[in-house]
Design a protein around this motif. Structure first.
Motif, PDB file in Angstrom:
ATOM      1  N   ARG A  83       0.851  -1.192   0.000  1.00 48.41           N
ATOM      2  CA  ARG A  83       0.000   0.000   0.000  1.00 48.41           C
ATOM      3  C   ARG A  83       0.885   1.240   0.000  1.00 48.41           C
ATOM      4  N   PRO A  84       1.457   1.585  -1.150  1.00 45.84           N
ATOM      5  CA  PRO A  84       2.396   2.707  -1.192  1.00 45.84           C
ATOM      6  C   PRO A  84       1.786   4.038  -0.760  1.00 45.84           C
ATOM      7  N   GLU A  85       0.467   4.177  -0.898  1.00 45.49           N
ATOM      8  CA  GLU A  85      -0.160   5.443  -0.508  1.00 45.49           C
ATOM      9  C   GLU A  85       0.030   5.719   0.983  1.00 45.49           C
ATOM     10  N   LYS A  86       0.146   4.668   1.801  1.00 45.64           N
ATOM     11  CA  LYS A  86       0.405   4.882   3.230  1.00 45.64           C
ATOM     12  C   LYS A  86       1.793   5.473   3.443  1.00 45.64           C
ATOM     13  N   PHE A  87       2.767   5.012   2.678  1.00 41.96           N
ATOM     14  CA  PHE A  87       4.121   5.562   2.767  1.00 41.96           C
ATOM     15  C   PHE A  87       4.126   7.032   2.360  1.00 41.96           C
ATOM     16  N   PHE A  88       3.456   7.343   1.245  1.00 42.56           N
ATOM     17  CA  PHE A  88       3.407   8.724   0.778  1.00 42.56           C
ATOM     18  C   PHE A  88       2.724   9.619   1.818  1.00 42.56           C
ATOM     19  N   ALA A  89       1.652   9.112   2.431  1.00 41.54           N
ATOM     20  CA  ALA A  89       0.947   9.879   3.468  1.00 41.54           C
ATOM     21  C   ALA A  89       1.841  10.099   4.681  1.00 41.54           C
ATOM     22  N   THR A  90       2.646   9.103   5.033  1.00 39.88           N
ATOM     23  CA  THR A  90       3.565   9.256   6.165  1.00 39.88           C
ATOM     24  C   THR A  90       4.573  10.365   5.891  1.00 39.88           C
ATOM     25  N   LEU A  91       5.112  10.396   4.681  1.00 41.43           N
ATOM     26  CA  LEU A  91       6.050  11.470   4.330  1.00 41.43           C
ATOM     27  C   LEU A  91       5.401  12.843   4.496  1.00 41.43           C
ATOM     28  N   GLU A  92       4.165  12.960   4.023  1.00 41.12           N
ATOM     29  CA  GLU A  92       3.463  14.245   4.141  1.00 41.12           C
ATOM     30  C   GLU A  92       3.194  14.593   5.598  1.00 41.12           C
ATOM     31  N   THR A  93       2.860  13.595   6.407  1.00 38.94           N
ATOM     32  CA  THR A  93       2.635  13.830   7.833  1.00 38.94           C
ATOM     33  C   THR A  93       3.897  14.347   8.507  1.00 38.94           C
ATOM     34  N   LEU A  94       5.048  13.909   8.017  1.00 38.20           N
ATOM     35  CA  LEU A  94       6.329  14.361   8.572  1.00 38.20           C
ATOM     36  C   LEU A  94       6.724  15.744   8.066  1.00 38.20           C
ATOM     37  N   GLY A  95       5.943  16.296   7.153  1.00 33.33           N
ATOM     38  CA  GLY A  95       6.206  17.639   6.660  1.00 33.33           C
ATOM     39  C   GLY A  95       6.911  17.705   5.321  1.00 33.33           C
ATOM     40  N   ALA A  96       7.166  16.549   4.704  1.00 31.49           N
ATOM     41  CA  ALA A  96       7.782  16.556   3.379  1.00 31.49           C
ATOM     42  C   ALA A  96       6.749  16.988   2.342  1.00 31.49           C
ATOM     43  N   ARG A  97       7.214  17.664   1.299  1.00 30.68           N
ATOM     44  CA  ARG A  97       6.341  18.030   0.175  1.00 30.68           C
ATOM     45  C   ARG A  97       6.571  16.990  -0.920  1.00 30.68           C
ATOM     46  N   VAL A  98       5.638  16.044  -1.049  1.00 28.36           N
ATOM     47  CA  VAL A  98       5.778  14.985  -2.047  1.00 28.36           C
ATOM     48  C   VAL A  98       5.365  15.568  -3.397  1.00 28.36           C
ATOM     49  N   VAL A  99       6.350  15.859  -4.234  1.00 33.76           N
ATOM     50  CA  VAL A  99       6.084  16.503  -5.519  1.00 33.76           C
ATOM     51  C   VAL A  99       5.846  15.479  -6.629  1.00 33.76           C
ATOM     52  N   GLU A 100       6.284  14.253  -6.398  1.00 32.91           N
ATOM     53  CA  GLU A 100       6.016  13.188  -7.360  1.00 32.91           C
ATOM     54  C   GLU A 100       5.970  11.864  -6.617  1.00 32.91           C
ATOM     55  N   ARG A 101       5.015  11.011  -7.028  1.00 35.84           N
ATOM     56  CA  ARG A 101       4.856   9.682  -6.432  1.00 35.84           C
ATOM     57  C   ARG A 101       5.123   8.640  -7.506  1.00 35.84           C
ATOM     58  N   ALA A 102       5.889   7.626  -7.153  1.00 36.51           N
ATOM     59  CA  ALA A 102       6.168   6.534  -8.086  1.00 36.51           C
ATOM     60  C   ALA A 102       5.891   5.210  -7.374  1.00 36.51           C
ATOM     61  N   PRO A 103       4.634   4.756  -7.432  1.00 36.32           N
ATOM     62  CA  PRO A 103       4.318   3.473  -6.797  1.00 36.32           C
ATOM     63  C   PRO A 103       4.735   2.310  -7.698  1.00 36.32           C
ATOM     64  N   PHE A 104       5.341   1.312  -7.107  1.00 36.77           N
ATOM     65  CA  PHE A 104       5.722   0.090  -7.809  1.00 36.77           C
ATOM     66  C   PHE A 104       4.955  -1.067  -7.173  1.00 36.77           C
ATOM     67  N   ALA A 105       4.930  -2.195  -7.840  1.00 29.96           N
ATOM     68  CA  ALA A 105       4.257  -3.377  -7.310  1.00 29.96           C
ATOM     69  C   ALA A 105       4.944  -3.835  -6.018  1.00 29.96           C
ATOM     70  N   ASP A 106       4.199  -4.538  -5.193  1.00 30.36           N
ATOM     71  CA  ASP A 106       4.725  -5.073  -3.942  1.00 30.36           C
ATOM     72  C   ASP A 106       5.971  -5.925  -4.208  1.00 30.36           C
ATOM     73  N   HIS A 107       7.022  -5.698  -3.437  1.00 24.69           N
ATOM     74  CA  HIS A 107       8.298  -6.430  -3.551  1.00 24.69           C
ATOM     75  C   HIS A 107       8.948  -6.256  -4.919  1.00 24.69           C
ATOM     76  N   HIS A 108       8.736  -5.106  -5.509  1.00 26.89           N
ATOM     77  CA  HIS A 108       9.309  -4.836  -6.832  1.00 26.89           C
ATOM     78  C   HIS A 108      10.837  -4.924  -6.790  1.00 26.89           C
ATOM     79  N   PRO A 109      11.440  -5.674  -7.701  1.00 24.36           N
ATOM     80  CA  PRO A 109      12.910  -5.712  -7.758  1.00 24.36           C
ATOM     81  C   PRO A 109      13.420  -4.531  -8.583  1.00 24.36           C
ATOM     82  N   TYR A 110      13.851  -3.482  -7.912  1.00 24.51           N
ATOM     83  CA  TYR A 110      14.288  -2.269  -8.596  1.00 24.51           C
ATOM     84  C   TYR A 110      15.516  -2.564  -9.473  1.00 24.51           C
TER      85      TYR A 110
END
Length: 79
Positions: A45-72
């Motif tokens: 659930r990458p949206e939870k990670f993005f929301a956590t960043l925003e809660t910490l005060g980061a300005r998320v200017v771009e989101r790049a969600p990948f599939a679960d356990h994505h091998p970068y």
């Protein structure tokens, strides 16, 4: 962040369900406040990670969600 909205407790058949959460390192989190970030995550659930960043005060200017356990691949990280 957030409660179970996927029925995990019901799947346990009345057995105890363990709950846990991650808390960011306070010093690292403080350094994100006010920073513009590109956030990428290969989790269920990458949206939870993005929301956590925003809660910490980061300005998320771009989101790049990948599939679960994505091998970068190196090219994805470099991009």
């Amino acid at each position: 962040l957030g409660e179970d909205r996927h029925g995990v407790a019901a799947l346990a058949g009345g057995r105890p369900v363990l709950k846990a959460w991650l808390e960011p390192d306070p010093e690292a989190a403080a350094r994100l406040a006010g920073c513009a970030v590109l956030a990428f995550a290969g989790i269920g659930r990458p949206e939870k990670f993005f929301a956590t960043l925003e809660t910490l005060g980061a300005r998320v200017v771009e989101r790049a969600p990948f599939a679960d356990h994505h091998p970068y691949r190196p090219a994805e990280v470099a991009a």
